[in-house]
Design a protein around this motif. Structure first.
Motif, short mmCIF file in Angstrom:
data_model
loop_
_atom_site.label_atom_id
_atom_site.label_comp_id
_atom_site.label_asym_id
_atom_site.label_seq_id
_atom_site.Cartn_x
_atom_site.Cartn_y
_atom_site.Cartn_z
N ARG A 69 8.66 5.16 -1.59
CA ARG A 69 8.93 4.77 -0.21
C ARG A 69 9.49 3.36 -0.12
O ARG A 69 10.37 3.08 0.70
CB ARG A 69 7.64 4.91 0.60
CG ARG A 69 7.79 4.67 2.11
CD ARG A 69 8.87 5.53 2.76
NE ARG A 69 8.82 6.93 2.38
CZ ARG A 69 8.03 7.85 2.96
NH1 ARG A 69 7.18 7.50 3.91
NH2 ARG A 69 8.10 9.12 2.59
N ASN A 70 9.02 2.45 -0.96
CA ASN A 70 9.54 1.08 -0.95
C ASN A 70 11.01 1.04 -1.34
O ASN A 70 11.80 0.33 -0.73
CB ASN A 70 8.73 0.19 -1.90
CG ASN A 70 7.53 -0.45 -1.23
OD1 ASN A 70 7.64 -1.46 -0.55
ND2 ASN A 70 6.37 0.17 -1.41
N THR B 117 5.83 2.52 -15.02
CA THR B 117 4.86 3.17 -14.14
C THR B 117 4.73 4.62 -14.54
O THR B 117 5.70 5.23 -15.01
CB THR B 117 5.33 3.08 -12.67
OG1 THR B 117 4.47 3.85 -11.84
CG2 THR B 117 6.75 3.59 -12.51
N GLN C 38 3.11 6.14 -7.47
CA GLN C 38 2.12 5.07 -7.64
C GLN C 38 2.30 4.03 -6.55
O GLN C 38 3.41 3.67 -6.17
CB GLN C 38 2.29 4.43 -9.01
CG GLN C 38 1.40 3.23 -9.24
CD GLN C 38 0.67 3.32 -10.57
OE1 GLN C 38 0.56 4.38 -11.14
NE2 GLN C 38 0.17 2.21 -11.04
N ARG C 39 1.19 3.48 -6.06
CA ARG C 39 1.27 2.43 -5.05
C ARG C 39 1.73 1.12 -5.70
O ARG C 39 1.31 0.78 -6.80
CB ARG C 39 -0.08 2.22 -4.36
CG ARG C 39 -0.51 3.38 -3.47
CD ARG C 39 -1.66 2.98 -2.57
NE ARG C 39 -2.77 2.41 -3.32
CZ ARG C 39 -3.70 1.61 -2.81
NH1 ARG C 39 -3.63 1.27 -1.53
NH2 ARG C 39 -4.69 1.15 -3.56
N VAL C 40 2.59 0.41 -4.99
CA VAL C 40 3.20 -0.80 -5.53
C VAL C 40 2.15 -1.87 -5.82
O VAL C 40 2.32 -2.67 -6.75
CB VAL C 40 4.27 -1.33 -4.54
CG1 VAL C 40 4.74 -2.72 -4.94
CG2 VAL C 40 5.45 -0.38 -4.50
N ASP D 257 0.81 -1.22 0.00
CA ASP D 257 0.00 0.00 0.00
C ASP D 257 0.84 1.27 0.00
O ASP D 257 0.29 2.37 -0.04
CB ASP D 257 -0.95 0.01 1.21
CG ASP D 257 -2.17 -0.86 0.97
OD1 ASP D 257 -2.53 -1.05 -0.20
OD2 ASP D 257 -2.75 -1.36 1.95
N GLU D 258 2.17 1.11 0.06
CA GLU D 258 3.05 2.28 -0.01
C GLU D 258 3.45 2.56 -1.45
O GLU D 258 3.26 1.75 -2.35
CB GLU D 258 4.30 2.06 0.85
CG GLU D 258 4.14 2.45 2.30
CD GLU D 258 4.02 3.96 2.51
OE1 GLU D 258 4.09 4.73 1.52
OE2 GLU D 258 3.83 4.38 3.66
N THR D 259 4.04 3.72 -1.64
CA THR D 259 4.45 4.13 -2.99
C THR D 259 5.72 3.42 -3.43
O THR D 259 6.46 2.86 -2.61
CB THR D 259 4.69 5.64 -3.04
OG1 THR D 259 5.78 5.96 -2.15
CG2 THR D 259 3.45 6.42 -2.64
N ASN E 229 -0.46 -1.69 -7.33
CA ASN E 229 -1.03 -1.53 -8.67
C ASN E 229 -0.08 -1.94 -9.79
O ASN E 229 -0.45 -1.85 -10.97
CB ASN E 229 -1.45 -0.07 -8.87
CG ASN E 229 -2.58 0.34 -7.94
OD1 ASN E 229 -3.47 -0.45 -7.65
ND2 ASN E 229 -2.55 1.57 -7.44
N GLN F 94 6.87 -5.11 -9.86
CA GLN F 94 7.04 -5.24 -8.41
C GLN F 94 8.41 -5.83 -8.08
O GLN F 94 9.09 -5.39 -7.15
CB GLN F 94 5.94 -6.12 -7.83
CG GLN F 94 4.59 -5.46 -7.76
CD GLN F 94 3.53 -6.36 -7.15
OE1 GLN F 94 3.75 -7.56 -6.95
NE2 GLN F 94 2.37 -5.80 -6.86
#
Length: 506
Positions: free
Chosen positions: A362-363, A398, A403-405, A357-359, A407, A413
Motif C-alpha cells: 500500500r505504501n 522482506t 509486511q507492515r513497513v 502501520d500499512e503494508t 517492521n 524503509q
C-alpha cells in the motif's frame, strides 16, 4: 578491567525469521563498545534483549551483568541495574520543560508532592555535566536536536547510569553537534560510565570506540580491539557487508542532457511569521541525467526550499517561477507538483514519508493509485504485482509485500519511500538526506538507484549533510547559507574546503 556485560550465544526468533543466531559480545567496565552492522543485521533486536523489551524466556542464551546472571522481565528491571538506552527517536515530551523531561517517571517527590526546588537544582547540575547552560524551565521544543540529545543523556545520568547505550546518536545532528556529543562520550568514559554506541558513521566509531563488534545477518562475525590493532573503515565495511567494496560511490557516466527543472527568483516566507523571509531569490537548474547537490549547514534552508518547491508544503507568500522542460508549471499543491513531474523523498521517512502501520504494497502504490485501479476500485492483484516488481528492483529485504513497513529496517524503509515516488514516474526527483541513518551497504544500493535514474535521463536534486556523499555523487553542487545560494561548483571544482569557504565568507 573486568567485564561489566557479557551476552553469550543470544538467539532470538520471530515467526519464520531467526533475527539473532548465537550472538555474543563483551564490554568491560569503563569501555566504549561500538556495535555496527547493516540495517536489519540484528543490532536493535540485541539491545532490546538486553534491556528487557524481549524478556528472559523469549530468547536463548545468557546475559551476565556485573558478574551475575541477569533476568530482565521489562525495561524497569534493566534500568534498576543502571542500563539505560537512548533511542534514535528521542523520547522527550516537546511541551514539557527540560527539568520535567529529565525527571519524568523519576520525580523528586515526597508523599506524592514534587519538590521543584530540588528538581531544578539537580537539573542544573546534570545539564552542567553534559555541557548545557539552558534554564531548567526551558521547553524542549525551544532547543535544537543536538541539545535535546544531550538532555537525553542528562536524563540517563539522573538514573545513576552504569551502562549507557546510544542508538545512532548523531544521525540527525550537525557536524558540530556530533563532535560535541562524541566529546561528551569520552568525558563520560573518563568518569567510569560504560557505553555501547550503535552507529553507521564509521569515522565516529573509530574516534571513540575501544572495541568494535560487527553483526551480519543476525550473527556476530568479528570483534576488534582498537587499542591493540589497526582498524580501517575498509575492514569494518568488509565485515559488515561480507565483501570488499572497492569504492563507496558507484561509477557513473556523467552526461547532462536538456534542462528539466528551472527555478527562477524563488522566495519563501516562514509559515508562522509572515515578516521572516526564509528563502531568498534562489535560482537553480537541473538537467536530464544530472545529479545536482545542495550543500549547507543545518538551518541553511535546504529542506525548506525543497518542501516549498514540492507543492508549497512549507512556507507562505511564495513567489517565483518553476519551469519543467521550458514550460511554466503550477506547483502550488502536492498533487499539482506530482502531475508536473516532481517527486520529493523527505528526510523524515517515518513521520512524513511512510504510513508505518500499512503494508509495503500500500505504501508503494500510494503515490499513483489510478495506475492500480479500475475506475474508483483498487485492483489488489495490480498493487501486488507493482509492489513485488519494486521489491525485486530495489532489493527490499522482506518476506513479502504484505509486511507492515514499521517492521522493516531503516534502509529497507528508505527503499520503500524511493519505490513509492519512482512509481509516480517523476521527471525530477528531490532527495532530502536520502541515506540518513542507514548502513554503508544500503547506501551503496541507493547510490546505484540514483545512478540508474540518471542513466534513464531523469534529473536528481540531492540534499545531504554528508559532504563526501555530495562530492562522490554530484555533477554540480549549489552551496546554500541563510536561505540563499552563495555559490555553485562543478564536480571538478568541488571539495570540502571549497564548500566551507563559500559558507564562511558569505
Amino acid at each position: 578491567m573486568s567485564a561489566l556485560l557479557e551476552m553469550r550465544a543470544i538467539t532470538k526468533e520471530f515467526p519464520g525469521v531467526k533475527a539473532l543466531d548465537q550472538v555474543s559480545l563483551s564490554v568491560d567496565e569503563g569501555e566504549i563498545l561500538a556495535l555496527v552492522g547493516e540495517n536489519g543485521a540484528g543490532k536493535s533486536t540485541l539491545m532490546k534483549v538486553l534491556s528487557g523489551v524481549y524478556p528472559t524466556g523469549s530468547y536463548d542464551g545468557e546475559i551476565i551483568y556485573d558478574g551475575a546472571l541477569a533476568q530482565f522481565s521489562g525495561i524497569a528491571d534493566s534500568e534498576a541495574k543502571g542500563i539505560i538506552i537512548i533511542h534514535q527517536e528521542l523520547a522527550l515530551v516537546p511541551l514539557l520543560s527540560i527539568a520535567e523531561n529529565i525527571f519524568l517517571g523519576n520525580e523528586q517527590a515526597k508523599g506524592g508532592v514534587i519538590n521543584w526546588r530540588e528538581t531544578e537544582q539537580r537539573t542544573v547540575e546534570l545539564l552542567r555535566k553534559v555541557g548545557l547552560s539552558e534554564p531548567p524551565g526551558t521547553l524542549i521544543d525551544k532547543i535544537g536536536v543536538g541539545k535535546q540529545q544531550l538532555v537525553e543523556i542528562a536524563k540517563a545520568l539522573a538514573k545513576d547510569v552504569r551502562l549507557l547505550i546510544l542508538d545512532e546518536p548523531t544521525a540527525a545532528l550537525s557536524e558540530a553537534d556530533s563532535q560535541a556529543l562524541l566529546d561528551l562520550m569520552l568525558e563520560l568514559k573518563a568518569q567510569g560510565v560504560t557505553q555501547i554506541i550503535i552507529s553507521h558513521k564509521l569515522n565516529e566509531v573509530r574516534q571513540v570506540a575501544d572495541k568494535i563488534t560487527v553483526i551480519r545477518d543476525g550473527t556476530s562475525v568479528s570483534a576488534m580491539d582498537a587499542r591493540t590493532e589497526t582498524i580501517t573503515e575498509d575492514k569494518i565495511v568488509r565485515d559488515m557487508v561480507g565483501r570488499d567494496m572497492a569504492a563507496r560511490y558507484p561509477a557513473r557516466d556523467r552526461r547532462a542532457g536538456e534542462k528539466i527543472l528551472d527555478v527562477k527568483n524563488w522566495n519563501v516566507f516562514h509559515p508562522l511569521h509572515a515578516d521572516r523571509q526564509v528563502i531568498h531569490d534562489v535560482n537553480l537548474t537541473v538537467n536530464a541525467g544530472e545529479v545536482v547537490g545542495i550543500a549547507g549547514l543545518m538551518g541553511a534552508g535546504r529542506t525548506e526550499l525543497a518542501m516549498s518547491l514540492f507543492g508549497q508544503s512549507y512556507g507562505q507568500k511564495i513567489s517565483g517561477d518553476v519551469l519543467m522542460h521550458g514550460q511554466s508549471v503550477d506547483v502550488s499543491t502536492v498533487s499539482k507538483a506530482v502531475a508536473s513531474g516532481l517527486a520529493y523523498v523527505t528526510e523524515d521517512r517515518k513521520e512524513l514519508g511512510l504510513i508505518l502501520d500499512e503494508t509495503i504494497q500500500r505504501n508503494i502504490t500510494l503515490s499513483n493509485l489510478p495506475e492500480v485501479a479500475n475506475g474508483q476500485i483498487l485492483q489488489e492483484t495490480k498493487e501486488t504485482r507493482v509492489a513485488e516488481s519494486y521489491r525485486d528492483a530495489l532489493n527490499i529485504r522482506t518476506p513479502g509485500v504484505f509486511q507492515r513497513v514499521v517492521n522493516l529496517s531503516g534502509g529497507n524503509q528508505q527503499k520503500v519511500v524511493l519505490s513509492k515516488w519512482l512509481f509516480a514516474k517523476p521527471e525530477l526527483l528531490i532527495l532530502d538526506e536520502p541515506t540518513r541513518g542507514i548502513d554503508v551497504g544500503a547506501k551503496f544500493e541507493i547510490y546505484g538507484i540514483i545512478n540508474d535514474l540518471s542513466a534513464q535521463g531523469k534529473g536528481v536534486l540531492m540534499i545531504s549533510s554528508e559532504m563526501p556523499e555530495l562530492l562522490g555523487m554530484c555533477d554540480r553542487i549549489y552551496v546554500m547559507n541563510e536561505g540563499a545560494f552563495v555559490g555553485e561548483l562543478t564536480a571538478e571544482e568541488a571539495s570540502q574546503e571549497a564548500i566551507m569557504s563559500l559558507i564562511v565568507t558569505d
